[in-house]
Design a protein around this motif. Structure first.
Motif, PDB file in Angstrom:
ATOM      1  N   VAL A  40      44.543  37.053  38.137  1.00 51.65           N
ATOM      2  CA  VAL A  40      43.932  37.706  39.552  1.00 51.65           C
ATOM      3  C   VAL A  40      45.317  37.878  40.351  1.00 51.65           C
ATOM      4  O   VAL A  40      45.142  38.890  40.807  1.00 51.65           O
ATOM      5  N   MET A  41      46.183  37.251  40.165  1.00 48.33           N
ATOM      6  CA  MET A  41      47.397  37.439  40.942  1.00 48.33           C
ATOM      7  C   MET A  41      47.936  38.893  40.771  1.00 48.33           C
ATOM      8  O   MET A  41      48.465  39.496  41.656  1.00 48.33           O
ATOM      9  N   TRP A  42      48.093  39.106  39.449  1.00 48.66           N
ATOM     10  CA  TRP A  42      48.717  40.485  38.885  1.00 48.66           C
ATOM     11  C   TRP A  42      47.804  41.665  39.475  1.00 48.66           C
ATOM     12  O   TRP A  42      48.052  42.493  39.763  1.00 48.66           O
ATOM     13  N   ALA A  43      46.286  41.206  39.222  1.00 49.74           N
ATOM     14  CA  ALA A  43      45.288  42.410  39.772  1.00 49.74           C
ATOM     15  C   ALA A  43      45.719  42.491  41.179  1.00 49.74           C
ATOM     16  O   ALA A  43      45.514  43.805  41.532  1.00 49.74           O
ATOM     17  N   GLN A  44      45.661  41.546  42.124  1.00 47.76           N
ATOM     18  CA  GLN A  44      45.863  41.593  43.469  1.00 47.76           C
ATOM     19  C   GLN A  44      47.240  42.318  43.681  1.00 47.76           C
ATOM     20  O   GLN A  44      47.333  43.171  44.784  1.00 47.76           O
ATOM     21  N   ALA A  45      48.459  42.176  42.995  1.00 50.25           N
ATOM     22  CA  ALA A  45      49.546  42.863  43.196  1.00 50.25           C
ATOM     23  C   ALA A  45      49.307  44.336  42.647  1.00 50.25           C
ATOM     24  O   ALA A  45      50.273  45.027  43.034  1.00 50.25           O
ATOM     25  N   GLY A  46      48.557  44.567  42.009  1.00 48.69           N
ATOM     26  CA  GLY A  46      48.220  45.778  41.389  1.00 48.69           C
ATOM     27  C   GLY A  46      49.243  46.178  40.228  1.00 48.69           C
ATOM     28  O   GLY A  46      49.621  47.400  40.138  1.00 48.69           O
ATOM     29  N   LYS A  47      49.612  45.116  39.493  1.00 45.48           N
ATOM     30  CA  LYS A  47      50.865  45.406  38.477  1.00 45.48           C
ATOM     31  C   LYS A  47      50.229  45.058  37.010  1.00 45.48           C
ATOM     32  O   LYS A  47      49.576  44.221  36.779  1.00 45.48           O
ATOM     33  N   VAL A  97      41.388  44.773  36.846  1.00 43.62           N
ATOM     34  CA  VAL A  97      40.871  45.870  37.929  1.00 43.62           C
ATOM     35  C   VAL A  97      41.512  45.259  39.233  1.00 43.62           C
ATOM     36  O   VAL A  97      41.529  44.324  39.701  1.00 43.62           O
ATOM     37  N   LYS A  98      41.981  46.538  39.751  1.00 46.73           N
ATOM     38  CA  LYS A  98      42.956  46.139  40.936  1.00 46.73           C
ATOM     39  C   LYS A  98      42.303  45.539  42.066  1.00 46.73           C
ATOM     40  O   LYS A  98      41.266  45.767  42.267  1.00 46.73           O
ATOM     41  N   SER A  99      43.116  44.365  42.590  1.00 44.66           N
ATOM     42  CA  SER A  99      42.443  43.603  43.696  1.00 44.66           C
ATOM     43  C   SER A  99      41.190  42.684  43.235  1.00 44.66           C
ATOM     44  O   SER A  99      40.500  42.286  43.947  1.00 44.66           O
ATOM     45  N   HIS A 100      40.893  42.864  42.193  1.00 49.55           N
ATOM     46  CA  HIS A 100      39.678  42.118  41.529  1.00 49.55           C
ATOM     47  C   HIS A 100      40.064  41.020  40.633  1.00 49.55           C
ATOM     48  O   HIS A 100      40.381  39.752  40.889  1.00 49.55           O
ATOM     49  N   GLY A 101      40.105  41.425  39.577  1.00 50.77           N
ATOM     50  CA  GLY A 101      40.429  40.534  38.325  1.00 50.77           C
ATOM     51  C   GLY A 101      40.268  41.265  36.952  1.00 50.77           C
ATOM     52  O   GLY A 101      40.227  42.271  36.796  1.00 50.77           O
ATOM     53  N   PRO A 102      40.445  40.035  35.918  1.00 49.30           N
ATOM     54  CA  PRO A 102      40.451  40.779  34.560  1.00 49.30           C
ATOM     55  C   PRO A 102      39.069  40.888  33.841  1.00 49.30           C
ATOM     56  O   PRO A 102      38.110  40.316  34.113  1.00 49.30           O
ATOM     57  N   PHE A 103      39.114  41.756  32.753  1.00 48.90           N
ATOM     58  CA  PHE A 103      37.846  41.817  31.831  1.00 48.90           C
ATOM     59  C   PHE A 103      38.762  41.790  30.499  1.00 48.90           C
ATOM     60  O   PHE A 103      39.755  42.379  30.449  1.00 48.90           O
ATOM     61  N   THR A 104      38.211  41.059  29.645  1.00 48.91           N
ATOM     62  CA  THR A 104      38.677  40.950  28.374  1.00 48.91           C
ATOM     63  C   THR A 104      37.261  41.321  27.245  1.00 48.91           C
ATOM     64  O   THR A 104      36.179  41.291  27.789  1.00 48.91           O
ATOM     65  N   TRP A 105      37.720  41.582  26.195  1.00 47.41           N
ATOM     66  CA  TRP A 105      36.580  41.816  25.056  1.00 47.41           C
ATOM     67  C   TRP A 105      37.088  41.459  23.543  1.00 47.41           C
ATOM     68  O   TRP A 105      38.232  40.987  23.525  1.00 47.41           O
ATOM     69  N   GLY A 106      36.254  41.635  22.789  1.00 46.67           N
ATOM     70  CA  GLY A 106      36.595  41.143  21.642  1.00 46.67           C
ATOM     71  C   GLY A 106      35.324  41.809  20.391  1.00 46.67           C
ATOM     72  O   GLY A 106      34.476  41.835  21.101  1.00 46.67           O
TER      73      GLY A 106
END
Ligand code: ZN
Length: 237
Positions: free
Chosen positions: A106-113, A172-181
């Motif tokens: 989430v920290m990376w998502a919030q930074a948008g990076k 997802v920017k300002s939100h968080g991760p989605f993963t799949w498999g």
């Protein structure tokens, strides 16, 4: 195997995967969700919306059609249902999706990076940087928000020419991760690894930038080490 049996097993796997998110400390409260698809039966099984982990059980997992509509009288599916449905439709080879608000991702998502591939831990699981998708527009947020979240994820992956099987994660920017498999277990594993590489990447950048930090002066190092060690030590009784 009868389809009822298949559905029962799907519910059990999805339930256990949701519990694992909590055990792996990827989520707090009811923030995350796991789903699994069966493309032959044309169904998706997902966590119900806003049910605490204490109240949750395998039989409360919600069965929907491929459009995310619950089949028959069931609890409301996770609010992110339409994001999951859109990803299943767009990525035909995935069998399970996980969404968390795990802190480092989430920290990376919030930074948008994007999370850069800095080392082998990352390379063992993700074939390149983990992308951060663009921000949703106000129209996308006020419209079908959850489905549009799915749109933005797919758009990012297609535009950048990413192989969704080789990089099974996105922010997802300002939100968080989605993963799949391909399986529920792998989708959760990817969520676990994603948070670890997100944390390692933060530390890597931090250390790289702080290489000019001054060391302890030699006289102070000597003083503290030698008062405890060696023949002239005087520390203690
Ligand atoms: Zn979320």
């Amino acid at each position: 195997m009868m389809s009822e049996e298949i559905i029962k097993e799907m519910k059990e796997r999805v339930y256990r995967a949701n519990l694992r998110l909590s055990e792996e400390k990827l989520i707090k409260l009811t923030w995350g969700n796991v789903s699994e698809i069966n493309r032959e039966l044309c169904i998706i099984v997902i966590k119900p919306s806003g049910v605490s982990y204490e109240e949750m059980s395998a039989d409360k997992m919600v069965v929907t059609d491929l459009r995310g509509q619950p089949i028959g009288d069931q609890m409301k599916p996770s609010s992110d249902m339409m994001t999951h449905a859109h990803l299943y439709e767009s990525f035909p080879k995935i069998g399970s999706i996980v969404h968390t608000h795990s802190e480092h991702a989430v920290m990376w998502a919030q930074a948008g990076k994007d999370i850069p591939a800095y080392g082998t831990t990352h390379a063992d699981h993700f074939f390149g940087d983990v992308p951060c998708a663009r921000e949703l527009t106000t129209e996308e947020i006020s419209g079908e928000y959850e489905r549009n979240t799915g749109h933005v994820i797919v758009e990012c992956i297609l535009e950048r020419g990413i192989d969704y099987e080789a990089v099974p994660a996105i922010l997802v920017k300002s939100h968080g991760p989605f993963t799949w498999g391909s399986t529920t277990e792998k989708a959760v594993d990817n969520a676990v690894v994603l948070d670890v590489v997100a944390k390692m990447a933060m530390g890597t950048e931090y250390i790289s930038k702080s290489s000019l930090t001054k060391k302890i002066p030699q006289y102070l190092l000597d003083k503290h080490y030698l008062r405890k060690h060696g023949k002239n030590a005087y520390y203690g009784q």
